[in-house]
Design a protein around this motif. Structure first.
Motif, PDB file in Angstrom:
ATOM      1  N   ARG A  53       0.893  -1.349  -0.031  1.00 33.87           N
ATOM      2  CA  ARG A  53      -0.261  -0.281  -0.043  1.00 33.87           C
ATOM      3  C   ARG A  53       0.574   1.380  -0.304  1.00 33.87           C
ATOM      4  O   ARG A  53       1.440   1.822   0.982  1.00 33.87           O
ATOM      5  N   ASP A  71      -4.551   6.825  -2.384  1.00 37.27           N
ATOM      6  CA  ASP A  71      -4.236   5.981  -1.379  1.00 37.27           C
ATOM      7  C   ASP A  71      -4.117   4.737  -2.447  1.00 37.27           C
ATOM      8  O   ASP A  71      -5.167   4.659  -2.669  1.00 37.27           O
ATOM      9  N   ILE A  73      -2.329   0.482  -4.000  1.00 36.86           N
ATOM     10  CA  ILE A  73      -2.508  -0.567  -3.704  1.00 36.86           C
ATOM     11  C   ILE A  73      -1.651  -1.238  -5.313  1.00 36.86           C
ATOM     12  O   ILE A  73      -1.882  -1.351  -5.781  1.00 36.86           O
TER      13      ILE A  73
END
Length: 105
Positions: A53, A71, A73
């Motif tokens: 992440r 944000d 991944i």
């Protein structure tokens, strides 16, 4: 897993799809980055990596002045996540690492 290198990202915003190029570098164990758009190059700030992440902030001036929080991944050579600008709804972010021929990751 290294994040360094160049990434092409797409952000699905309320005003249309926006594209940018992210460049991540590692300077003595410190991850740094910039985002390049059509008209400006912006430093990425407050980069935080937790496993796969990655969170960061950036301020843009075009197409309008916004402070964004990303944000995402990272999964190998792809990334997915969101970008948030203040009170606006989150925008979907997708991206792929640019792999030059002959390059090994």
């Amino acid at each position: 897993m290294s994040l360094t290198g160049t990434w092409n990202i797409t952000i699905s915003t309320p005003i249309g799809t926006q594209s940018a190029v992210l460049e991540f570098t590692d300077h003595g164990g410190v991850l740094e980055g910039i985002a390049k758009g059509n008209t400006e190059t912006i430093p990425l700030t407050e980069l935080v990596r937790d496993g796969n992440r990655l969170i960061w902030k950036q301020s843009i001036t075009k197409p309008m002045r916004l402070n964004l929080t990303f944000d995402v991944i990272i999964d190998g050579d792809t990334l997915t996540g969101t970008s948030k600008a203040g009170m606006l709804p989150s925008s979907k972010v997708t991206g792929t690492r640019v792999v030059e021929s002959g390059q090994q990751i």
